[in-house]
Structures are given as structure tokens and as C-alpha cells.
Design a protein around this motif. Structure first.
Motif, mmCIF file in Angstrom:
data_model
loop_
_atom_site.group_PDB
_atom_site.id
_atom_site.type_symbol
_atom_site.label_atom_id
_atom_site.label_comp_id
_atom_site.label_asym_id
_atom_site.label_seq_id
_atom_site.Cartn_x
_atom_site.Cartn_y
_atom_site.Cartn_z
ATOM 1 N N VAL A 179 8.637 11.551 2.263
ATOM 2 C CA VAL A 179 9.035 10.947 1.114
ATOM 3 C C VAL A 179 10.701 10.556 1.151
ATOM 4 C CG1 VAL A 179 10.849 11.648 -1.440
ATOM 5 C CG2 VAL A 179 7.999 12.963 -0.452
ATOM 6 N N ARG A 180 11.339 10.544 2.046
ATOM 7 C CA ARG A 180 12.425 9.956 2.233
ATOM 8 C C ARG A 180 12.343 7.829 2.670
ATOM 9 N NH1 ARG A 180 15.350 14.445 5.063
ATOM 10 N NH2 ARG A 180 14.281 13.277 6.436
ATOM 11 N N PHE A 181 10.859 8.113 3.625
ATOM 12 C CA PHE A 181 10.481 6.810 3.658
ATOM 13 C C PHE A 181 9.879 6.036 2.330
ATOM 14 C CE2 PHE A 181 11.830 7.805 7.942
ATOM 15 C CZ PHE A 181 12.893 7.115 9.130
ATOM 16 N N GLY A 182 9.723 6.494 0.985
ATOM 17 C CA GLY A 182 8.990 6.033 0.952
ATOM 18 C C GLY A 182 7.487 6.927 0.094
ATOM 19 N N ALA A 183 7.220 7.795 0.796
ATOM 20 C CA ALA A 183 5.393 8.452 0.370
ATOM 21 C C ALA A 183 6.236 8.913 -1.382
ATOM 22 C CB ALA A 183 5.482 10.078 0.841
ATOM 23 N N ILE A 184 5.156 8.880 -1.844
ATOM 24 C CA ILE A 184 4.468 9.573 -2.884
ATOM 25 C C ILE A 184 4.404 10.802 -3.268
ATOM 26 C CG2 ILE A 184 3.497 8.620 -5.567
ATOM 27 C CD1 ILE A 184 2.791 5.983 -4.151
ATOM 28 N N GLU A 185 5.053 11.211 -4.221
ATOM 29 C CA GLU A 185 4.690 13.282 -3.913
ATOM 30 C C GLU A 185 3.009 12.937 -5.004
ATOM 31 O OE1 GLU A 185 8.619 15.669 -4.125
ATOM 32 O OE2 GLU A 185 8.935 13.750 -4.648
ATOM 33 N N THR A 186 2.575 13.959 -4.917
ATOM 34 C CA THR A 186 1.967 14.266 -5.773
ATOM 35 C C THR A 186 1.396 15.573 -5.936
ATOM 36 O OG1 THR A 186 -0.382 14.275 -4.293
ATOM 37 C CG2 THR A 186 0.776 12.037 -4.572
ATOM 38 N N ASP A 187 0.953 15.911 -6.484
ATOM 39 C CA ASP A 187 0.250 17.921 -6.785
ATOM 40 C C ASP A 187 -1.096 18.290 -5.758
ATOM 41 O OD1 ASP A 187 -1.793 16.369 -8.233
ATOM 42 O OD2 ASP A 187 -1.266 17.650 -10.197
ATOM 43 N N MET A 235 0.998 -1.367 0.146
ATOM 44 C CA MET A 235 -0.379 -0.179 -0.235
ATOM 45 C C MET A 235 0.685 1.487 0.167
ATOM 46 S SD MET A 235 -3.037 -0.241 0.023
ATOM 47 C CE MET A 235 -3.416 -2.596 -0.191
ATOM 48 N N ALA A 236 0.304 2.281 -0.505
ATOM 49 C CA ALA A 236 1.600 3.093 -0.286
ATOM 50 C C ALA A 236 0.647 4.629 0.471
ATOM 51 C CB ALA A 236 0.980 4.164 -1.678
ATOM 52 N N VAL A 237 2.057 5.714 0.698
ATOM 53 C CA VAL A 237 1.613 6.958 1.178
ATOM 54 C C VAL A 237 1.485 8.337 0.449
ATOM 55 C CG1 VAL A 237 1.848 7.670 3.519
ATOM 56 C CG2 VAL A 237 2.034 5.862 3.720
ATOM 57 N N TYR A 238 1.328 8.963 0.722
ATOM 58 C CA TYR A 238 0.612 10.124 0.123
ATOM 59 C C TYR A 238 1.320 11.354 0.488
ATOM 60 C CZ TYR A 238 -1.422 6.771 -3.111
ATOM 61 O OH TYR A 238 -1.577 5.396 -3.861
ATOM 62 N N VAL A 239 1.728 12.074 -0.287
ATOM 63 C CA VAL A 239 2.069 13.256 0.263
ATOM 64 C C VAL A 239 1.645 14.327 -1.168
ATOM 65 C CG1 VAL A 239 3.248 13.279 1.874
ATOM 66 C CG2 VAL A 239 4.619 13.483 -0.375
ATOM 67 N N ASP A 240 1.103 15.511 -0.378
ATOM 68 C CA ASP A 240 0.635 16.962 -2.019
ATOM 69 C C ASP A 240 1.381 17.598 -1.511
ATOM 70 O OD1 ASP A 240 -0.864 18.899 0.286
ATOM 71 O OD2 ASP A 240 -1.814 18.199 -0.712
ATOM 72 N N ASP A 241 1.735 18.709 -2.673
ATOM 73 C CA ASP A 241 2.948 19.825 -3.280
ATOM 74 C C ASP A 241 2.036 21.577 -2.590
ATOM 75 O OD1 ASP A 241 0.740 20.373 -4.894
ATOM 76 O OD2 ASP A 241 2.455 20.646 -6.271
ATOM 77 N N MET A 242 0.946 21.044 -0.996
ATOM 78 C CA MET A 242 0.498 22.695 -1.174
ATOM 79 C C MET A 242 1.482 22.833 -0.062
ATOM 80 S SD MET A 242 -3.116 22.713 1.428
ATOM 81 C CE MET A 242 -2.071 22.347 3.275
ATOM 82 N N GLN A 243 0.741 24.104 -0.007
ATOM 83 C CA GLN A 243 1.751 25.049 0.610
ATOM 84 C C GLN A 243 1.197 25.759 1.525
ATOM 85 O OE1 GLN A 243 5.603 26.414 -1.250
ATOM 86 N NE2 GLN A 243 5.567 24.762 -2.344
#
Length: 119
Positions: A64-72, A1-9
Motif C-alpha cells: 500500500v505504501r508503494f501504491g497498491a490499491i486496497e479492495t474488499d 497499470m495497478a496492483v491490488y490488495v484485498d482485506d481478507m484475513q
């Protein structure tokens, strides 16, 4: 399974925040533990639109270093739309289809804006 992070600021005090979410709650909580985000900061319905954490940019980099997938910025909407598609409710699935179409349109528009600005 995946973990995600977005690029919101989004500014929050002296920090800049983004979202972190996952395909499953155990995956999300595992990542929160790994990057040092307290579980008490978990956001979920009915107070939030979906299950996620708001995390600082420094925690995002760790994820991200631990494998989270970057999204917009459209990643959370896309994730929620896919949950709707997976439901047994035809009306919810149709809403999910519309949301995915809207995300694709927004991404295409943004890509055109970026390309147009480079010319």
C-alpha cells in the motif's frame, strides 16, 4: 497499470494473509520484488483461480505504501470478472457480467448490514 490488495484475513501459522494481484504480470512481479516477496510464491492456474500472491499483513502494508490499491474481499472476483469481460468469448463475457452483478449485490447487502447495525 495497478496492483491490488484485498482485506481478507486468513490465518496461516503465525501470520495473517491476504491476496495481492495486478492488471499485468510484470506489475505484480515488480511489486513482489519491491516488498520482498519471493517470486516462487506466485500462485497461478491451474493450481489457483487467478494469478496472485498470498502475502502477510506486513507485506500488504508495504505494498500500500508503494501504491497498491486496497479492495474488499470481493476485489479478486471483480478482477477475474473483468478479465472474462475482456475476452473474445461471449459465454465468458456473460459469466463476467453475472459475476460483477453478484459482487455489486454482495457489496450492497454488506453496506445495508453496516448501516443497519449503526442505527
Amino acid at each position: 497499470m495497478a496492483v491490488y490488495v484485498d482485506d481478507m484475513q486468513a490465518p496461516f501459522g503465525r501470520m495473517v494473509m491476504c491476496h495481492m494481484w495486478a492488471d499485468t504480470l510484470p506489475d505484480l512481479l515488480d511489486m513482489a520484488d519491491r516488498i520482498g516477496v519471493a517470486r516462487k510464491w506466485l500462485q497461478q492456474p491451474p493450481k489457483a483461480s487467478w494469478v496472485h500472491f498470498d502475502i502477510a499483513k506486513s507485506k500488504r502494508a508495504m505494498a500500500v505504501r508503494f501504491g497498491a490499491i486496497e479492495t474488499d474481499r470481493f476485489g479478486p472476483v471483480e478482477h477475474c470478472a473483468r478479465l472474462l469481460l475482456a475476452s473474445d468469448n461471449p459465454e465468458a463475457a456473460a459469466r463476467g457480467e453475472r459475476q460483477l452483478e453478484a459482487v455489486a449485490n454482495c457489496r450492497a447487502r454488506r453496506a445495508g448490514e453496516v448501516q443497519g447495525s449503526l442505527i
